[in-house]
Design a protein around this motif. Structure first.
Motif, PDB file in Angstrom:
ATOM      1  N   ASN A 246       0.817  -1.215   0.000  1.00 23.15           N
ATOM      2  CA  ASN A 246       0.000   0.000   0.000  1.00 23.15           C
ATOM      3  C   ASN A 246       0.848   1.261   0.000  1.00 23.15           C
ATOM      4  O   ASN A 246       0.529   2.237  -0.689  1.00 23.15           O
ATOM      5  N   PHE A 247       1.937   1.254   0.765  1.00 20.83           N
ATOM      6  CA  PHE A 247       2.816   2.425   0.800  1.00 20.83           C
ATOM      7  C   PHE A 247       3.509   2.640  -0.543  1.00 20.83           C
ATOM      8  O   PHE A 247       3.715   3.780  -0.972  1.00 20.83           O
ATOM      9  N   SER A 248       3.881   1.551  -1.203  1.00 18.69           N
ATOM     10  CA  SER A 248       4.543   1.675  -2.502  1.00 18.69           C
ATOM     11  C   SER A 248       3.604   2.275  -3.546  1.00 18.69           C
ATOM     12  O   SER A 248       4.054   2.938  -4.487  1.00 18.69           O
ATOM     13  N   LYS A 249       2.286   2.052  -3.370  1.00 23.89           N
ATOM     14  CA  LYS A 249       1.287   2.612  -4.288  1.00 23.89           C
ATOM     15  C   LYS A 249       0.668   3.892  -3.740  1.00 23.89           C
ATOM     16  O   LYS A 249      -0.241   4.458  -4.354  1.00 23.89           O
ATOM     17  N   ASN A 250       1.150   4.315  -2.555  1.00 27.30           N
ATOM     18  CA  ASN A 250       0.611   5.507  -1.894  1.00 27.30           C
ATOM     19  C   ASN A 250      -0.896   5.366  -1.644  1.00 27.30           C
ATOM     20  O   ASN A 250      -1.674   6.299  -1.848  1.00 27.30           O
ATOM     21  N   GLN A 251      -1.285   4.184  -1.166  1.00 29.62           N
ATOM     22  CA  GLN A 251      -2.681   3.897  -0.863  1.00 29.62           C
ATOM     23  C   GLN A 251      -2.852   3.601   0.627  1.00 29.62           C
ATOM     24  O   GLN A 251      -1.957   3.056   1.269  1.00 29.62           O
ATOM     25  N   ASP A 254      -3.802   7.061   4.913  1.00 30.66           N
ATOM     26  CA  ASP A 254      -4.672   7.706   5.892  1.00 30.66           C
ATOM     27  C   ASP A 254      -5.228   6.693   6.882  1.00 30.66           C
ATOM     28  O   ASP A 254      -5.346   6.970   8.078  1.00 30.66           O
ATOM     29  N   ARG A 255      -5.561   5.481   6.392  1.00 28.34           N
ATOM     30  CA  ARG A 255      -6.068   4.438   7.287  1.00 28.34           C
ATOM     31  C   ARG A 255      -4.981   3.994   8.264  1.00 28.34           C
ATOM     32  O   ARG A 255      -5.243   3.775   9.452  1.00 28.34           O
ATOM     33  N   PHE A 256      -3.748   3.854   7.781  1.00 28.06           N
ATOM     34  CA  PHE A 256      -2.630   3.469   8.649  1.00 28.06           C
ATOM     35  C   PHE A 256      -2.413   4.514   9.737  1.00 28.06           C
ATOM     36  O   PHE A 256      -2.263   4.182  10.921  1.00 28.06           O
ATOM     37  N   SER A 257      -2.423   5.784   9.342  1.00 30.84           N
ATOM     38  CA  SER A 257      -2.235   6.867  10.308  1.00 30.84           C
ATOM     39  C   SER A 257      -3.361   6.889  11.335  1.00 30.84           C
ATOM     40  O   SER A 257      -3.127   7.059  12.535  1.00 30.84           O
ATOM     41  N   PHE A 258      -4.586   6.696  10.857  1.00 27.34           N
ATOM     42  CA  PHE A 258      -5.744   6.669  11.756  1.00 27.34           C
ATOM     43  C   PHE A 258      -5.612   5.545  12.781  1.00 27.34           C
ATOM     44  O   PHE A 258      -5.840   5.750  13.984  1.00 27.34           O
ATOM     45  N   ASN A 259      -5.221   4.368  12.333  1.00 28.19           N
ATOM     46  CA  ASN A 259      -5.089   3.222  13.238  1.00 28.19           C
ATOM     47  C   ASN A 259      -4.047   3.476  14.323  1.00 28.19           C
ATOM     48  O   ASN A 259      -4.266   3.176  15.505  1.00 28.19           O
ATOM     49  N   ILE A 260      -2.910   4.036  13.924  1.00 24.28           N
ATOM     50  CA  ILE A 260      -1.843   4.298  14.897  1.00 24.28           C
ATOM     51  C   ILE A 260      -2.268   5.370  15.894  1.00 24.28           C
ATOM     52  O   ILE A 260      -2.071   5.229  17.110  1.00 24.28           O
TER      53      ILE A 260
END
Length: 338
Positions: A246-251, A254-260
């Motif tokens: 997901n990071f390699s595709k820049n996808q 926002d969900r990753f940041s929200f979870n953390i």
């Protein structure tokens, strides 16, 4: 040591009723959503429990941080209202030392939430989506006896009799690359293994016919496969590879940041626990719950706005801003008095 055990026991008495109440309410909402799937697919009780197990990490993720933070605030406010915190403070245990007692358990809970949100939830959502797609595909293969025009993948299929997933007198036909292909079988069984739907044909013949020749194969057992899982779902190996892709595709950054940020909320809000929980019952009213709800609301709104606009940068901007805010609130009130 006894004081530490006493404070933690008071926290547990407050935490579990709040957490279980929120968990129960949230579970009902998710169970209603799962039950609504019965209009599109057929699920039994065991499959219902299986789908529920897939949403359990999400339920825990959304209920645990809020219930833990509110429980900490209520625990301290209860001790304040009963004059116990005043006595504890008079023995030299200031608010920062109270925070040190709650810090290890808060840190452990934060680590658990990070594992759940970043590790378990993506896998559970994949399994949930794959299971639903599988059931929908199975529903599409509800082949009926003595009816023409039914299909199994690219094959036209006709059966004379059916008993659950067992079929008799099965005939299949397909035209491909100017070749006609026939399969006839005395009996067949519909099987589902690891996301693949397959027919096992027992005792039959297979024919391939073109303009020049006819080939015949007699068999005792033959399998014809058709993929169940939608190719749009993709493959899931590990959570690390999932986020890496997901990071390699820049996808989904926002969900990753929200979870953390949701996971670390109780840890970076410990000073607010003291601010909301400490008060003098002789001169002040107990407004701890109201303050806790306001702080939760403000944090989630601030976090969501930051995630939507700053993406991964919110991972350091939000915690630093929030810790600065909590220290300001602590310094202007509790620190001056205690």
């Amino acid at each position: 040591m006894k004081l530490k055990e006493y404070l933690l026991s008071q926290l547990s008495q407050t935490f579990f009723p709040i957490f279980l109440g929120l968990y129960f309410i949230t579970s009902i909402i998710f169970l209603v959503k799962i039950a609504s799937l019965s209009s599109a697919i057929t699920i039994n009780f065991v499959e219902l429990l299986k789908l529920y197990s897939y949403v359990m990490p999400t339920i825990i993720f959304f209920t645990l941080p809020i219930s833990f933070f509110i429980s900490l605030v209520i625990t301290l406010s209860k001790l304040s209202s009963e004059y116990e915190l005043i006595v504890i403070t008079s023995f030299g245990l200031n608010p920062l030392k109270i925070i040190k007692i709650f810090f290890p358990i808060t840190l452990l809970m934060t680590i658990a939430l990070v594992i759940i949100s970043v590790g378990l939830i993506p896998k559970a959502k994949y399994l949930n989506k794959a299971f639903i797609e599988q059931k929908k595909k199975e529903a599409n293969f509800n082949i009926k006896a003595s009816e023409f025009g039914q299909k199994f993948g690219d094959w036209l299929i006709y059966i004379e009799d059916k008993d659950d997933k067992k079929y008799s007198k099965v005939k299949l036909f397909k035209t491909q690359d100017k070749k006609d292909q026939f399969i006839i079988s005395d009996n067949a069984v519909l099987e589902n293994e690891n996301g693949n739907l397959s027919f096992k044909f027992i005792n039959g013949k297979s024919f391939v016919i073109d303009n020049e020749e006819l080939n015949q194969i007699d068999y005792k057992n033959m399998y014809l496969n058709d993929s169940i899982v939608d190719s749009n779902i993709g493959d899931f190996t590990t959570s690390f590879n999932y986020w890496k892709a997901n990071f390699s595709k820049n996808q989904n950054t926002d969900r990753f940041s929200f979870n953390i940020l949701v996971s670390i909320f109780p840890l970076i809000s410990l000073l607010l626990v003291v601010y909301a929980g400490y008060f003098n019952p002789r001169y002040e009213k107990n407004k701890a719950v109201m303050k806790a709800v306001v702080f939760v609301t403000v944090y989630y709104i601030f976090m969501q706005i930051s995630v939507d606009n700053l993406f991964l940068h919110s991972l350091y901007i939000v915690p630093l801003s929030w810790i600065g805010f909590t220290y300001f609130m602590y310094q202007r009130s509790v620190k001056q008095q205690y």
